[in-house]
Motif scaffolding. Structure first.
Motif, PDB file in Angstrom:
ATOM      1  N   VAL A   1      11.061   1.651   3.371  1.00  0.00           N
ATOM      2  CA  VAL A   1      10.640   0.785   2.270  1.00  0.00           C
ATOM      3  C   VAL A   1      10.278  -0.585   2.835  1.00  0.00           C
ATOM      4  CG1 VAL A   1      11.438  -0.434   0.190  1.00  0.00           C
ATOM      5  CG2 VAL A   1      12.005   1.977   0.509  1.00  0.00           C
ATOM      6  N   GLY A   2       9.215  -1.162   2.308  1.00  0.00           N
ATOM      7  CA  GLY A   2       8.769  -2.478   2.759  1.00  0.00           C
ATOM      8  C   GLY A   2       7.655  -2.417   3.784  1.00  0.00           C
ATOM      9  N   SER A   3       7.487  -1.276   4.417  1.00  0.00           N
ATOM     10  CA  SER A   3       6.441  -1.141   5.442  1.00  0.00           C
ATOM     11  C   SER A   3       5.060  -1.316   4.836  1.00  0.00           C
ATOM     12  CB  SER A   3       6.490   0.233   6.104  1.00  0.00           C
ATOM     13  OG  SER A   3       7.671   0.410   6.819  1.00  0.00           O
ATOM     14  N   ILE A   4       4.186  -1.901   5.605  1.00  0.00           N
ATOM     15  CA  ILE A   4       2.779  -1.996   5.219  1.00  0.00           C
ATOM     16  C   ILE A   4       2.003  -1.110   6.183  1.00  0.00           C
ATOM     17  CG2 ILE A   4       0.767  -3.513   5.052  1.00  0.00           C
ATOM     18  CD1 ILE A   4       2.700  -5.747   4.181  1.00  0.00           C
ATOM     19  N   VAL A   5       1.206  -0.211   5.614  1.00  0.00           N
ATOM     20  CA  VAL A   5       0.426   0.715   6.436  1.00  0.00           C
ATOM     21  C   VAL A   5      -1.055   0.553   6.095  1.00  0.00           C
ATOM     22  CG1 VAL A   5       2.292   2.397   6.685  1.00  0.00           C
ATOM     23  CG2 VAL A   5       0.685   2.634   4.804  1.00  0.00           C
ATOM     24  N   GLU A   6      -1.881   0.789   7.089  1.00  0.00           N
ATOM     25  CA  GLU A   6      -3.313   0.770   6.875  1.00  0.00           C
ATOM     26  C   GLU A   6      -3.826   2.187   7.061  1.00  0.00           C
ATOM     27  OE1 GLU A   6      -7.209  -1.733   8.395  1.00  0.00           O
ATOM     28  OE2 GLU A   6      -5.192  -2.545   8.710  1.00  0.00           O
ATOM     29  N   VAL A   7      -4.565   2.655   6.062  1.00  0.00           N
ATOM     30  CA  VAL A   7      -5.047   4.031   6.066  1.00  0.00           C
ATOM     31  C   VAL A   7      -6.562   4.012   6.157  1.00  0.00           C
ATOM     32  CG1 VAL A   7      -5.096   6.208   4.813  1.00  0.00           C
ATOM     33  CG2 VAL A   7      -3.111   4.712   4.609  1.00  0.00           C
ATOM     34  N   SER A   8      -7.092   4.739   7.125  1.00  0.00           N
ATOM     35  CA  SER A   8      -8.532   4.858   7.282  1.00  0.00           C
ATOM     36  C   SER A   8      -9.019   6.014   6.415  1.00  0.00           C
ATOM     37  CB  SER A   8      -8.864   5.106   8.755  1.00  0.00           C
ATOM     38  OG  SER A   8     -10.249   5.175   8.915  1.00  0.00           O
ATOM     39  N   VAL A   9      -9.890   5.699   5.464  1.00  0.00           N
ATOM     40  CA  VAL A   9     -10.468   6.711   4.569  1.00  0.00           C
ATOM     41  C   VAL A   9     -11.986   6.593   4.663  1.00  0.00           C
ATOM     42  CG1 VAL A   9      -8.495   6.772   2.986  1.00  0.00           C
ATOM     43  CG2 VAL A   9     -10.326   5.141   2.585  1.00  0.00           C
ATOM     44  N   PRO A  10     -12.723   7.594   4.162  1.00  0.00           N
ATOM     45  CA  PRO A  10     -14.188   7.531   4.278  1.00  0.00           C
ATOM     46  C   PRO A  10     -14.798   6.224   3.744  1.00  0.00           C
ATOM     47  CG  PRO A  10     -13.532   9.714   3.591  1.00  0.00           C
ATOM     48  CD  PRO A  10     -12.280   8.865   3.593  1.00  0.00           C
ATOM     49  N   ALA A  11     -14.189   5.640   2.710  1.00  0.00           N
ATOM     50  CA  ALA A  11     -14.743   4.412   2.125  1.00  0.00           C
ATOM     51  C   ALA A  11     -14.355   3.156   2.902  1.00  0.00           C
ATOM     52  CB  ALA A  11     -14.273   4.295   0.674  1.00  0.00           C
ATOM     53  N   GLY A  12     -13.529   3.283   3.922  1.00  0.00           N
ATOM     54  CA  GLY A  12     -13.083   2.120   4.695  1.00  0.00           C
ATOM     55  C   GLY A  12     -11.595   2.195   4.982  1.00  0.00           C
ATOM     56  N   ASN A  13     -10.926   1.048   4.960  1.00  0.00           N
ATOM     57  CA  ASN A  13      -9.481   1.011   5.188  1.00  0.00           C
ATOM     58  C   ASN A  13      -8.762   0.526   3.934  1.00  0.00           C
ATOM     59  OD1 ASN A  13      -9.709   1.883   7.821  1.00  0.00           O
ATOM     60  ND2 ASN A  13      -9.807  -0.178   8.661  1.00  0.00           N
ATOM     61  N   ILE A  14      -7.620   1.131   3.660  1.00  0.00           N
ATOM     62  CA  ILE A  14      -6.799   0.744   2.521  1.00  0.00           C
ATOM     63  C   ILE A  14      -5.435   0.344   3.056  1.00  0.00           C
ATOM     64  CG2 ILE A  14      -5.759   1.497   0.344  1.00  0.00           C
ATOM     65  CD1 ILE A  14      -7.896   3.678   0.188  1.00  0.00           C
ATOM     66  N   LYS A  15      -4.905  -0.776   2.559  1.00  0.00           N
ATOM     67  CA  LYS A  15      -3.558  -1.201   2.935  1.00  0.00           C
ATOM     68  C   LYS A  15      -2.610  -0.920   1.784  1.00  0.00           C
ATOM     69  CE  LYS A  15      -4.260  -4.818   6.352  1.00  0.00           C
ATOM     70  NZ  LYS A  15      -4.061  -6.227   6.676  1.00  0.00           N
ATOM     71  N   TYR A  16      -1.494  -0.264   2.128  1.00  0.00           N
ATOM     72  CA  TYR A  16      -0.444   0.029   1.157  1.00  0.00           C
ATOM     73  C   TYR A  16       0.860  -0.573   1.633  1.00  0.00           C
ATOM     74  CZ  TYR A  16      -3.318   3.851  -0.814  1.00  0.00           C
ATOM     75  OH  TYR A  16      -4.299   4.598  -1.400  1.00  0.00           O
ATOM     76  N   GLN A  17       1.692  -0.950   0.680  1.00  0.00           N
ATOM     77  CA  GLN A  17       3.066  -1.306   0.977  1.00  0.00           C
ATOM     78  C   GLN A  17       3.942  -0.261   0.305  1.00  0.00           C
ATOM     79  OE1 GLN A  17       4.561  -5.114  -0.385  1.00  0.00           O
ATOM     80  NE2 GLN A  17       6.282  -4.995   1.019  1.00  0.00           N
ATOM     81  N   ILE A  18       4.955   0.221   1.046  1.00  0.00           N
ATOM     82  CA  ILE A  18       5.887   1.205   0.495  1.00  0.00           C
ATOM     83  C   ILE A  18       6.920   0.452  -0.330  1.00  0.00           C
ATOM     84  CG2 ILE A  18       7.572   3.001   1.025  1.00  0.00           C
ATOM     85  CD1 ILE A  18       6.012   3.457   3.684  1.00  0.00           C
ATOM     86  N   LEU A  19       6.926   0.687  -1.656  1.00  0.00           N
ATOM     87  CA  LEU A  19       7.837  -0.006  -2.554  1.00  0.00           C
ATOM     88  C   LEU A  19       9.157   0.728  -2.748  1.00  0.00           C
ATOM     89  CD1 LEU A  19       5.372  -1.211  -5.352  1.00  0.00           C
ATOM     90  CD2 LEU A  19       6.164  -2.455  -3.313  1.00  0.00           C
ATOM     91  N   SER A  20       9.093   2.071  -2.813  1.00  0.00           N
ATOM     92  CA  SER A  20      10.333   2.837  -2.987  1.00  0.00           C
ATOM     93  C   SER A  20      10.152   4.258  -2.451  1.00  0.00           C
ATOM     94  CB  SER A  20      10.756   2.887  -4.457  1.00  0.00           C
ATOM     95  OG  SER A  20       9.870   3.709  -5.201  1.00  0.00           O
TER      96      SER A  20
END
Length: 158
Positions: free
Chosen positions: A136-155
């Motif tokens: 929890v709390g980690s920020i990850v960057e995900v490469s998808v066809p439309a570009g990159n998305i950043k997520y934070q794990i909340l729970s």
């Protein structure tokens, strides 16, 4: 050739077993009956009913083989042993899309159970790979066809 392990939750296992039983006990008989009726019409060389039934029979038999192989290679996730410290297969995770400030819940499952419409994503999907093992709390960057998305794990829940 070594067969690939198929990671399943208990619900996923039951769903595959039910589909296999339906194919073997109901669908096989329905298609066999359709083939018999089509043959009774006579010349099968130009009989579209016969061709359709034979194609469906081939599909059903192929699906039965696939399901049997998946069930033979199934690794069942013990939901009691799901760790909520880090994301793992079987976890339900709340992620915040940092660009759009939106929360989304995903359940991480094996590829056989993945269903984006039900927010069940595969551990092998881009998002699944990016968050597996993270706390929890980690920020990850995900490469998808439309570009990159950043997520934070909340729970992380079971």
């Amino acid at each position: 050739m070594v067969s690939k392990e198929v990671i399943l939750t208990h619900g996923g296992l039951l769903k595959l077993e039910k589909e296999l039983e339906q194919l073997k006990s109901v669908k096989r008989k329905e298609v066999a009956s359709r083939i018999k009726i089509a043959i009774d019409f006579g010349d099968i060389s130009e009989n579209s009913e016969y061709e359709d039934a034979k194609n469906e029979q081939a599909f059903i038999e192929g699906r039965i083989i696939t399901l049997e192989k998946m069930l033979r290679n199934a690794i069942l996730i013990d939901e009691g042993e799901i760790n909520t410290d880090n994301v793992s297969v079987g976890s339900t995770v709340t992620l915040k899309d940092l660009e759009f400030d939106e929360d989304v819940d995903y359940t991480i499952v094996g590829t056989a159970e993945a269903n984006p419409g039900e927010n069940k994503i595969s551990n092998e999907s881009p998002v699944g790979k990016a968050i597996l093992g993270k706390p929890v709390g980690s920020i990850v960057e995900v490469s998808v066809p439309a570009g990159n998305i950043k997520y934070q794990i909340l729970s992380i829940k079971k």
